[in-house]
Design a protein around this motif. Structure first.
Motif, mmCIF file in Angstrom:
data_model
loop_
_atom_site.group_PDB
_atom_site.id
_atom_site.type_symbol
_atom_site.label_atom_id
_atom_site.label_comp_id
_atom_site.label_asym_id
_atom_site.label_seq_id
_atom_site.Cartn_x
_atom_site.Cartn_y
_atom_site.Cartn_z
ATOM 1 N N ALA A 363 60.500 23.683 21.712
ATOM 2 C CA ALA A 363 61.764 22.394 22.653
ATOM 3 C C ALA A 363 62.619 22.873 23.276
ATOM 4 O O ALA A 363 62.418 21.799 24.787
ATOM 5 C CB ALA A 363 62.749 21.982 21.648
ATOM 6 N N SER A 364 62.482 23.890 23.875
ATOM 7 C CA SER A 364 63.111 24.295 25.613
ATOM 8 C C SER A 364 62.364 24.729 26.398
ATOM 9 O O SER A 364 62.703 24.211 28.119
ATOM 10 C CB SER A 364 63.631 26.337 25.030
ATOM 11 N N VAL A 365 61.261 24.308 26.387
ATOM 12 C CA VAL A 365 60.262 24.120 27.753
ATOM 13 C C VAL A 365 60.275 23.426 28.324
ATOM 14 O O VAL A 365 59.760 21.738 27.519
ATOM 15 C CB VAL A 365 58.806 24.779 27.333
ATOM 16 N N ASN A 366 59.733 23.122 29.353
ATOM 17 C CA ASN A 366 59.397 21.956 30.104
ATOM 18 C C ASN A 366 58.017 21.345 30.358
ATOM 19 O O ASN A 366 57.185 22.025 30.576
ATOM 20 C CB ASN A 366 60.460 21.513 31.364
ATOM 21 N N THR A 367 58.103 20.642 29.559
ATOM 22 C CA THR A 367 56.222 20.363 28.666
ATOM 23 C C THR A 367 55.927 19.312 29.768
ATOM 24 O O THR A 367 54.621 18.844 29.435
ATOM 25 C CB THR A 367 55.831 20.163 27.031
ATOM 26 N N ILE A 368 56.298 18.838 30.680
ATOM 27 C CA ILE A 368 56.011 17.561 31.348
ATOM 28 C C ILE A 368 55.099 17.579 32.272
ATOM 29 O O ILE A 368 55.081 18.920 33.351
ATOM 30 C CB ILE A 368 57.088 17.011 32.228
ATOM 31 N N ASP A 369 54.062 17.190 32.789
ATOM 32 C CA ASP A 369 52.725 17.115 33.112
ATOM 33 C C ASP A 369 53.526 17.623 34.692
ATOM 34 O O ASP A 369 53.668 16.672 35.403
ATOM 35 C CB ASP A 369 51.525 17.880 33.175
#
Length: 981
Positions: A363-369
């Motif tokens: 959840a903490s990591v930014n997963t937006i390309d």
């Protein structure tokens, strides 16, 4: 006598805060006697050898602390070494008899240490400074000792937590600095204990707001809150001055219904502020997540003793109370916290803050390309964006992530100053003593042939039970194993083993991610429970499993725990085990759901419930963070294509004190190389765990400082990750870091590229490029021997063909090969190409083509050479790379040959090498094949170059490096010319 000696030694050792000194001189100074009496020395030796005495415990604590100190002014020897211990005795001026008694009472522990990857940092947290404020750390040490931790384990935690805190910013520092770090542990390996130690030391040092991001469920957040309350914050801070006897005032105070309250919660013997320390105020409780700043913004309006100085000035900081909150990684909760902090205002710029992010890759990591973001506009996922806002609002906040699967964190963009990339440090924790991890379920380095493996010499045979597709899915057998293991635990309690070891006894069934499947499986389990344990046939079945399985495994692995001699001895305890499991009407609990209330089951609360003896059925929610206490039997068949998700599902990893021999893993298997079959779950776990272990091993290798400078810093870890994990697209990876690894030096170490082409035409081209070296397959077969060593008492042999080739001819072939995806072999090739004299000289290479056993050998000629012995190799689940290329015994044989190489031992042969000769193991491999598939890849005994690929492992000589001993070289991507130091 005992009290006299204990008090004397307490006084003497208390005077040695800076290291060991002459014991007799200090004893003379603090006592009335002129010198220790002979009877005192004799009693000292006897009490030391009695490991239960307070005196032995005192010396164990002190001596271990001296053994493990990172720096020791009294000794130049490294920590945990025999020479360090000898130097300590010399300072104490102890005679040989006392030294021997101490060695017997406090054995030297030389286990693995944390691996630290770090840039330069301000060294503020010395041992002396840490010792000046130790109130909460000392309390936590007492808790660990009460829980049965050894002094060596406490010392290891002390060192690991110190390594974290010293890399945070000094809380009294004038200018604000926000460090970012990552701590990598193992699944279910005690990461909470480590960050509890970090919190204890950090608040002692001056951090006055601690925010713990504790999972994505109330259940997980509550577990973390309770752990901190019980082991660190303590009774007095929870009660806030309320008398524990005032029943009316206690209404509404949490833990009144907790089985362990108050006797297992740490006590500070009064309010800490009244003892020269400071109180801790909880901003969250066991049952309530963050609701808002109590009493408005005044909660963080900390009173300063000197209003003319900032809060972070030592005058104001150390008397101030600390605030601790454990919050869920939930958008609504974190939004409320961010909004409240915005209202607080200026004090936040003076407030030293520690943010602990548990399971930081979730959840903490930014997963937006990044490729899909609008230019000039920041885009973040919700939780990542809120964490970013916290870091901006709290300029003195230190962020430390904890995870067992670190790859998502190190793939964060290091150029994003507001994100959570661990730019300051990355610490890999050692595998804890007593931990059951992948090594305890797989024979990763086992030298015993598969046909000769037994429960005594094989971890797989002892603990793993394969579940294949078919009418018998072994679920009933797993239930039987659950009952038998529970009965054996009860038997052990009757034989004196503490009941607390077996408070909870659980079985985990994880077969699917779908909630409908969970309900159906729970119904099936309940039906089996009612049908198969109501007749005498149940005892016959249980007796057979006990005799054929448990007796043999426990006989080899019980480690001194009592083992029933027969099923008749165990039988009385089987009934009691079933009663405990059936408490409440059903032995089965379903653990799933979309809402928090789905997890609010009393029978699932390991903290408040006296005994949880249940079968847990679930999916994703059992895959991360949630600790299944007492887990003994696991039935696991769920598949996934994500490496980190698969690892986190390994709930069977953990501490199993007192019942390691009873642990069973029933795991989905596939028939070997069956038509249309996929890689089985057990092999998938093994491959992924090997990747992670290789990653840790490389961190350890490159953590060694060269001329006082680190070879590797956190922003440069990324290429090492990409070498093992092929799930990340090259284009996305290229946008996440600004340097690339251009050279990896591996003197004496195996280089084993694994991303061979998936395209038939590329495979054929690669095979043709090996043509100049294929005469190795024409050579006569020789027998090579690996003598007994630490891995096996047996001499092992295999057959091979060999040839000697020049360095230039080998590099000519290797430099033309094609690879699948990103070319991870290039940094190795850049190194190997220099071994013509520009870096170090390699004259020749011994080319070795191992052969399979004659009875199973399938042979084929390759481009007119041979025949070669064909081998099977398989790609790892979800990856383009294969698993292990070289056979384990072949690799060991080659490493031994390299290790024993001598100058001038030429010409090279399969039995001796010179110091300027390397080894190449070469295999003619076919992907995903059985014997029929091997023959199909080589019709008429002639290999199809598009289906048979040549895979290799190359081991350079140990001398193949220059005087700098540097192992890595980077260059900046942006200019393409500037080299990073």
């Amino acid at each position: 006598m005992k009290d006299h000696l204990l008090n004397l030694h307490i006084d003497v050792l208390g005077a040695m805060s800076r290291g060991p000194k002459n014991f007799a001189k200090i004893a003379f100074a603090v006592s009335d006697a002129e010198e220790p009496a002979d009877e005192d020395l004799q009693a000292f030796r006897e009490l030391l050898l009695d490991g239960q005495s307070d005196l032995a415990a005192l010396w164990s604590q002190k001596l271990t602390s001296w053994d493990t100190a990172e720096t020791a002014p009294w000794s130049s020897a490294p920590a945990r070494s025999e020479q360090r211990r000898a130097d300590t005795y010399a300072q104490l001026c102890f005679v040989d008899d006392v030294r021997k008694a101490l060695d017997a009472a406090v054995p030297l522990v030389a286990g693995p240490q944390p691996v630290v990857i770090s840039g330069d940092f301000q060294r503020w947290y010395s041992k002396e400074k840490a010792a000046a404020h130790t109130f909460y750390w000392s309390a936590y040490e007492r808790v660990l000792r009460k829980k049965g931790w050894s002094e060596a384990a406490i010392a290891s935690l002390d060192q690991a937590s110190h390594s974290v805190v010293e890399r945070l910013s000094d809380p009294t520092r004038a200018e604000a600095y926000s460090a970012r770090g990552l701590v990598v542990g193992y699944v279910q390996s005690g990461k909470t204990a480590n960050f509890t130690g970090v919190i204890a030391k950090a608040i002692d040092a001056g951090y006055r707001l601690v925010i713990v991001l504790g999972g994505t469920l109330n259940l997980l957040r509550g577990q973390t809150q309770r752990r901190l309350d019980m082991e660190l914050i303590g009774r007095e801070n929870i009660l806030r001055g309320i008398s524990p006897d005032d029943t009316d005032a206690l209404i509404g105070i949490d833990y009144q219904d907790d089985e362990d309250w108050p006797h297992k919660f740490v006590s500070h013997d009064g309010r800490p502020a009244e003892q020269g320390a400071f109180n801790i105020e909880r901003l969250t409780t066991r049952d309530e997540d963050y609701q808002g700043l109590g009493q408005g913004i005044s909660t963080l309006d900390i009173t300063k003793l000197d209003q003319g100085r900032p809060l972070h000035d030592p005058t104001n900081l150390h008397p101030a109370a600390a605030r601790v909150m454990v919050v869920k990684k939930n958008k609504a909760v974190l939004s409320k916290l961010v909004m409240d902090l915005k209202r607080v205002g200026g004090i936040l710029h003076e407030l030293p803050v520690l943010i602990i992010d548990d399971e930081s890759d979730q959840a903490s990591v930014n997963t937006i390309d990044p490729a899909k973001q609008t230019e000039g506009k920041e885009s973040r996922t919700a939780i990542n964006g809120l964490i970013s806002q916290l870091l901006q609002l709290l300029p003195r906040a230190q962020y430390v992530g904890y995870t067992a699967t670190p790859f998502a964190n190190v793939f964060v963009d290091p150029d994003d100053s507001q994100d959570i990339f661990p730019r300051d440090f990355l610490i890999s924790l050692p595998r804890p003593v007593g931990y059951m991890g992948v090594q305890d379920f797989h024979d990763l380095d086992g030298a015993v042939p598969a046909a000769d493996r037994t429960v005594a010499n094989s971890q797989e045979e002892a603990h793993v039970r394969g579940v294949f597709d078919g009418p018998d899915d072994r679920l009933l057998e797993a239930l039987d194993a659950f009952i038998l293991s529970g009965a054996i635990k009860l038997y052990r309690v009757s034989r004196g083993v503490p009941e607390t070891k077996y408070r909870h006894h659980t079985m985990l069934v994880h077969d699917s991610v779908r909630m409908a499947d969970h309900s159906a499986l729970a119904s099936r389990l309940n039906s089996m429970w009612n049908e198969h344990y109501s007749s005498s046939s149940a005892h016959e079945r249980l007796a057979r499993l006990f005799t054929e399985d448990f007796m043999a495994v426990s006989g080899a692995h019980a480690q001194g725990a009592p083992v029933p001699g027969s099923y008749d001895v165990l039988k009385p305890y089987v009934s009691r085990a079933r009663q405990l499991m059936s408490a409440g009407g059903s032995p089965v609990i379903i653990v799933n759901g979309d809402k928090e209330r789905d997890y609010e089951q009393a029978a699932l609360d390991f903290d408040r419930t006296k005994n949880v003896w249940k079968i847990l059925v679930g999916g994703t929610k059992l895959s991360r963070g949630f600790t299944v206490e007492g887990l003994t039997v696991t039935y696991y068949r769920r598949k996934t294509q994500q490496a980190d998700t698969l690892m986190q599902m390994g709930r069977w990893f953990g501490f199993r004190d007192g019942y390691r021999d009873l642990v069973r893993l029933y795991i989905g298997r596939e028939e070997p190389y069956g038509k249309g079959k996929t890689l089985d779950l057990y092999e998938a776990f093994e491959a992924i765990c090997q990747d992670e272990e290789a990653f840790r091993a490389q961190l350890a290798q490159y953590a060694t400082m060269i001329d006082g400078e680190p070879q590797l810093t956190p922003e440069r870890v990324l290429p090492l990750v990409s070498q093992h994990l092929a799930l990340i697209k090259p284009s996305a990876r290229n946008k996440m870091f600004n340097s690339e690894l251009v050279e990896i030096r591996s003197p004496g170490k195996a280089i084993e590229p694994a991303a061979y082409p998936m395209n038939a035409e590329q495979t054929a081209r690669n095979t043709d490029r090996w043509r100049p070296l294929l005469p190795v397959f024409d050579a006569p077969s020789v027998t090579l021997a690996l003598p007994p060593d630490s891995s096996s008492p047996l001499t092992r042999t295999f057959q091979a063909t060999t040839n000697v080739v020049t360095h230039a001819s080998l590099i000519n072939v290797l430099s033309k090969l094609e690879w699948e995806g990103h070319n991870h072999f290039t940094p190795h090739l850049n190194y190997l190409a220099q071994l013509d004299g520009s870096l170090a000289t390699v004259d020749e290479w011994l080319l070795v083509a191992p052969q399979t056993t004659p009875t199973r050998r399938v042979e084929a000629s390759i481009l007119g050479h041979g025949p070669a012995s064909l081998v099977r190799r398989n790609r790892q689940l979800g990856k383009v790379s294969f698993g292990r290329i070289s056979g384990l015994e072949h690799r060991r044989w080659a490493q031994r040959l390299i290790g024993e190489a001598q100058p001038g031992a030429l010409p090279p042969s399969p039995h001796a090498l010179g110091s300027r000769t390397g080894v190449v193991l070469l295999y003619a491999a076919v992907e995903k094949a059985d014997d029929a598939g091997l023959r199909a890849a080589a019709p008429n005994g002639i290999a199809d170059p598009s289906r048979v690929f040549l895979a290799f492992t190359i081991i350079p000589p140990t001398t193949a490096n220059d005087a700098s001993l540097r192992l890595l070289r980077y260059q900046a991507k942006r200019s393409g010319t500037r080299e990073l130091p």
